[in-house]
Write a protein that holds these residues in place. Structure first.
Motif, mmCIF file in Angstrom:
data_model
loop_
_atom_site.group_PDB
_atom_site.id
_atom_site.type_symbol
_atom_site.label_atom_id
_atom_site.label_comp_id
_atom_site.label_asym_id
_atom_site.label_seq_id
_atom_site.Cartn_x
_atom_site.Cartn_y
_atom_site.Cartn_z
ATOM 1 N N GLN A 1 1.206 -37.236 52.419
ATOM 2 C CA GLN A 1 2.195 -35.338 52.061
ATOM 3 C C GLN A 1 2.063 -33.698 52.110
ATOM 4 O O GLN A 1 1.436 -33.707 51.772
ATOM 5 N N THR A 2 2.654 -33.043 52.733
ATOM 6 C CA THR A 2 1.694 -32.207 53.259
ATOM 7 C C THR A 2 2.968 -30.998 52.976
ATOM 8 O O THR A 2 4.586 -31.312 54.029
ATOM 9 N N PRO B 1 6.064 -35.060 63.727
ATOM 10 C CA PRO B 1 7.431 -35.028 63.491
ATOM 11 C C PRO B 1 7.480 -34.450 61.936
ATOM 12 O O PRO B 1 6.536 -34.350 60.949
ATOM 13 N N HIS B 2 8.266 -33.850 61.215
ATOM 14 C CA HIS B 2 8.510 -32.756 60.165
ATOM 15 C C HIS B 2 9.655 -32.813 59.497
ATOM 16 O O HIS B 2 10.687 -32.729 60.414
ATOM 17 N N GLY B 3 10.069 -32.189 59.040
ATOM 18 C CA GLY B 3 11.328 -31.513 58.121
ATOM 19 C C GLY B 3 11.505 -30.642 57.990
ATOM 20 O O GLY B 3 10.485 -29.553 57.231
ATOM 21 N N TYR C 1 17.219 -31.292 57.780
ATOM 22 C CA TYR C 1 15.938 -31.360 56.415
ATOM 23 C C TYR C 1 16.001 -33.380 56.639
ATOM 24 O O TYR C 1 16.654 -33.943 56.784
ATOM 25 N N ARG C 2 14.411 -33.343 56.603
ATOM 26 C CA ARG C 2 14.023 -34.548 56.313
ATOM 27 C C ARG C 2 13.234 -34.940 55.428
ATOM 28 O O ARG C 2 12.017 -34.891 55.282
ATOM 29 N N PRO C 3 13.588 -35.592 54.466
ATOM 30 C CA PRO C 3 13.029 -35.221 52.835
ATOM 31 C C PRO C 3 12.319 -36.733 52.758
ATOM 32 O O PRO C 3 11.051 -36.503 52.405
ATOM 33 N N ASN C 4 12.417 -36.957 53.684
ATOM 34 C CA ASN C 4 11.019 -38.637 54.324
ATOM 35 C C ASN C 4 9.985 -38.109 54.811
ATOM 36 O O ASN C 4 8.699 -39.352 55.075
ATOM 37 N N GLU C 5 10.259 -37.636 55.552
ATOM 38 C CA GLU C 5 8.584 -36.966 56.269
ATOM 39 C C GLU C 5 7.911 -36.256 55.641
ATOM 40 O O GLU C 5 7.714 -35.872 54.341
ATOM 41 N N PRO D 1 6.789 -33.704 44.188
ATOM 42 C CA PRO D 1 5.738 -33.930 43.202
ATOM 43 C C PRO D 1 4.881 -35.090 43.900
ATOM 44 O O PRO D 1 3.284 -35.023 43.226
ATOM 45 N N GLY D 2 4.790 -35.893 45.365
ATOM 46 C CA GLY D 2 3.933 -36.139 45.631
ATOM 47 C C GLY D 2 2.815 -35.070 46.819
ATOM 48 O O GLY D 2 2.207 -35.971 47.590
ATOM 49 N N CYS D 3 3.255 -34.280 47.077
ATOM 50 C CA CYS D 3 2.699 -33.183 47.860
ATOM 51 C C CYS D 3 1.316 -32.859 47.496
ATOM 52 O O CYS D 3 0.622 -32.670 46.361
ATOM 53 N N LYS D 4 -0.080 -33.239 48.257
ATOM 54 C CA LYS D 4 -1.365 -33.260 48.396
ATOM 55 C C LYS D 4 -2.229 -32.664 49.111
ATOM 56 O O LYS D 4 -3.164 -32.100 48.795
ATOM 57 N N PHE D 5 -0.887 -31.789 50.375
ATOM 58 C CA PHE D 5 -2.023 -30.309 50.988
ATOM 59 C C PHE D 5 -1.077 -29.609 50.883
ATOM 60 O O PHE D 5 0.000 -29.733 51.438
ATOM 61 N N LEU D 6 -0.931 -28.510 50.948
ATOM 62 C CA LEU D 6 0.057 -26.662 50.555
ATOM 63 C C LEU D 6 -1.325 -26.213 51.682
ATOM 64 O O LEU D 6 -2.342 -25.727 51.761
#
Length: 162
Positions: free
Chosen positions: A55-56, A79-81, A90-94, A111-116
């Motif tokens: 999750q990025t 692929p991205h949202g 808006y594609r929140p599952n990407e 909450p699940g983001c690991k890379f910013l």
């Protein structure tokens, strides 16, 4: 996906970021002049994150940068949202999201983001700074051409100069 088009100095930047991670830096600043391809480097990193289903979030502070980054990811087949008020993509599952900083400040972060990845990192926004300081499990890369903004040293423990 072929990133053979990375220029040698861009690949050196990627290698230096990887070395920084190996040395224990969770939050690093990538410094390169305007036009040097910071978004290309970020796209390369996001491609790798996508392959690992990490999750990025790529956070930008201007609408024009949302669109510009989206076009770059499209050109690489990533692929991205997009997280921006009323955006058609808006594609929140990407696993890869391009985020308007203003929208994230209103809606909250994933909450699940690991890379910013923070574009224009010198334009320090309080919510982004709080996130970087507060979520110790988050790996962070800030992108900037102007690394002299007050407070950056409190957010980033390593500087990679491309």
């Amino acid at each position: 996906m072929d990133f053979a088009h990375l220029r040698p100095y861009q690949q050196n930047g990627v290698n230096a970021l990887r070395q920084g991670i190996a040395e224990g830096h969770r939050s690093q600043l990538l410094v390169a002049p305007t036009g040097a391809g910071k978004t290309q480097i970020a796209s390369y990193l996001m491609h790798g994150a996508h392959e690992k289903d990490t999750q990025t979030a790529f956070v930008v502070d201007r609408v024009v940068l949302v669109e510009q980054t989206s076009r770059t990811l499209d050109s690489h087949g990533i692929p991205h949202g997009i997280v921006q008020a009323g955006h058609w993509r808006y594609r929140p599952n990407e696993p890869i999201q391009i985020c308007s900083a203003q929208t994230i400040e209103k809606r909250g972060f994933f909450p699940g983001c690991k890379f910013l990845i923070v574009d224009e990192a010198h334009a320090v926004r309080k919510a982004t700074a709080d996130l970087i300081k507060g979520v110790q499990s988050l790996r962070v890369i800030g992108l900037t051409a102007t690394p002299f903004t007050k407070g950056l040293k409190d957010l980033y423990s390593n500087i990679v100069n491309v």
